[in-house]
Design an enzyme around this catalytic site. Structure first.
Site, mmCIF file in Angstrom:
data_model
loop_
_atom_site.group_PDB
_atom_site.id
_atom_site.type_symbol
_atom_site.label_atom_id
_atom_site.label_comp_id
_atom_site.label_asym_id
_atom_site.label_seq_id
_atom_site.Cartn_x
_atom_site.Cartn_y
_atom_site.Cartn_z
ATOM 1 N N THR A 124 0.809 -1.209 0.000
ATOM 2 C CA THR A 124 0.000 0.000 0.000
ATOM 3 C C THR A 124 0.844 1.260 0.000
ATOM 4 O OG1 THR A 124 -1.577 1.288 1.329
ATOM 5 C CG2 THR A 124 -0.112 -0.175 2.528
ATOM 6 N N TYR A 148 -2.067 0.437 9.868
ATOM 7 C CA TYR A 148 -2.275 -0.260 8.603
ATOM 8 C C TYR A 148 -1.021 -0.182 7.739
ATOM 9 C CZ TYR A 148 -3.831 -0.989 3.790
ATOM 10 O OH TYR A 148 -3.936 -1.414 2.489
#
Length: 336
Positions: A124, A148
């Site tokens: 990501t 995250y």
């Protein structure tokens, strides 16, 4: 497997019943690969798995994954399974370190034990945190500002170390904002309570939501709202197939690549595009910033364009919205 596919065995897709994973399954099958999907269906749907693929209901950290690898003669893994909601990672970080980092460690251990030579990881742009410059390149500092992003960055480091110690190469693909749906209507984003802007906007456009919340109007951007690089999910899926071909062709090399178009759109620009596509304005509710949201994230995509045999084919914001809207309407029909 057709002659176009060069892998001597199956590709195992983790999280293949989810949004991005199901599109990767389609892209692999369309390219002639044999595929086995593993998914525990916590957030995925078994009906989202193309019937041409084998399916096993199992979690990636389960010891039975080794049996799946062995029985299906898996020679490559595409790993999509995990948790992906940034604000939730801030409020429940241990969930993210369990689902994204610890579970992936178990999966990599299974892959090494069974001699799987190729591993593609769903990473990501959140690994960059708040970038020092935009667009952001792969070698720019990685300073995640939420659990995250950190959970994904830790996996990138694991893969680097494992590839140095074992006969496995890997490719980490850092996604920017994924949106849209399969243009043929075979899959799309079906997650309940999704947090992706375009998904939320088309839900509002079809009456599933009353309005769209705009989180933050005081960012240092052109209109005060957050800017993101939106990539069509089918382009992203095809990038995975191209990355796999590179890993097979060059087994001594590993790569980390941004997946984006190199252009950003603000939240308000996206909502304007939805209004144009639907010819019906959706209500916007202006709210404060969410924890862990940077002002702007746009990819420098020069590396992926020169490294793998891939180029965007759906780089059109309104086209992305149209595909997402068509899928949302299909979901509404399914629910009747």
């Amino acid at each position: 497997m057709t002659q176009d596919a060069t892998l001597d065995g199956k590709v195992m897709v983790t999280g293949g019943a989810g949004y991005i994973g199901s599109h990767a399954v389609l892209a692999l099958l369309d390219a002639g690969y044999d595929v086995v999907v593993i998914d525990n269906l916590v957030t995925g749907f078994d009906w989202a798995v193309d019937p041409r693929a084998a399916f096993v209901n199992v979690a990636v950290e389960d010891a039975r994954v080794r049996d799946v690898i062995r029985e299906h003669k898996v020679r490559a893994i595409m790993h999509f399974a995990g948790s992906v909601v940034v604000p939730e990672s801030v409020s429940d970080p241990l969930k993210y370190y369990r689902n994204n980092t610890a579970a992936t460690r178990s999966l990599i251990e299974s892959a090494v034990a069974e001699g799987v030579p190729h591993f593609i990881f769903s990473s990501t742009a959140a690994t960059y945190g708040t970038p020092e410059r935009v667009p952001v390149a792969e070698d720019d500092p990685k300073v995640p500002i939420n659990p995250y992003g950190m959970s994904k960055l830790m996996t990138e480091h694991m893969l680097k170390d494992v590839s140095a110690a074992h006969p496995m190469n890997h490719c980490c693909l850092r996604y920017f904002n994924v949106a849209g749906a399969d243009p043929q209507g075979r899959s799309g984003q079906s997650t309940v309570g999704a947090t992706h802007l375009i998904k939320i906007a088309v839900e509002a456009a079809t009456g599933k939501r009353a309005a769209v919340s705009v989180y933050g109007t005081d960012f240092p951007t052109s209109d005060g709202t957050g800017v993101r690089d939106y990539i069509h999910v089918s382009d992203l899926a095809e990038a995975h197939v191209a990355a796999l071909a590179l890993l097979v062709e060059r087994p001594a090399e590993s790569h980390t690549l941004n997946c984006g178009y190199g252009r950003g759109f603000s939240v308000l620009e996206v909502l304007d595009a939805v209004d144009r596509v639907t010819n019906h304005p959706i209500e916007r509710r202006l709210e404060g910033r969410r924890a862990g949201d940077p002002a702007e994230l746009v990819a420098d995509n020069a590396a992926i364009l020169r490294t793998i045999d891939w180029a965007p084919r759906r780089d059109d914001l309104e086209g992305i919205v149209r595909d997402a809207l068509a899928w949302e309407r299909q979901l509404a029909e399914r629910a009747r």
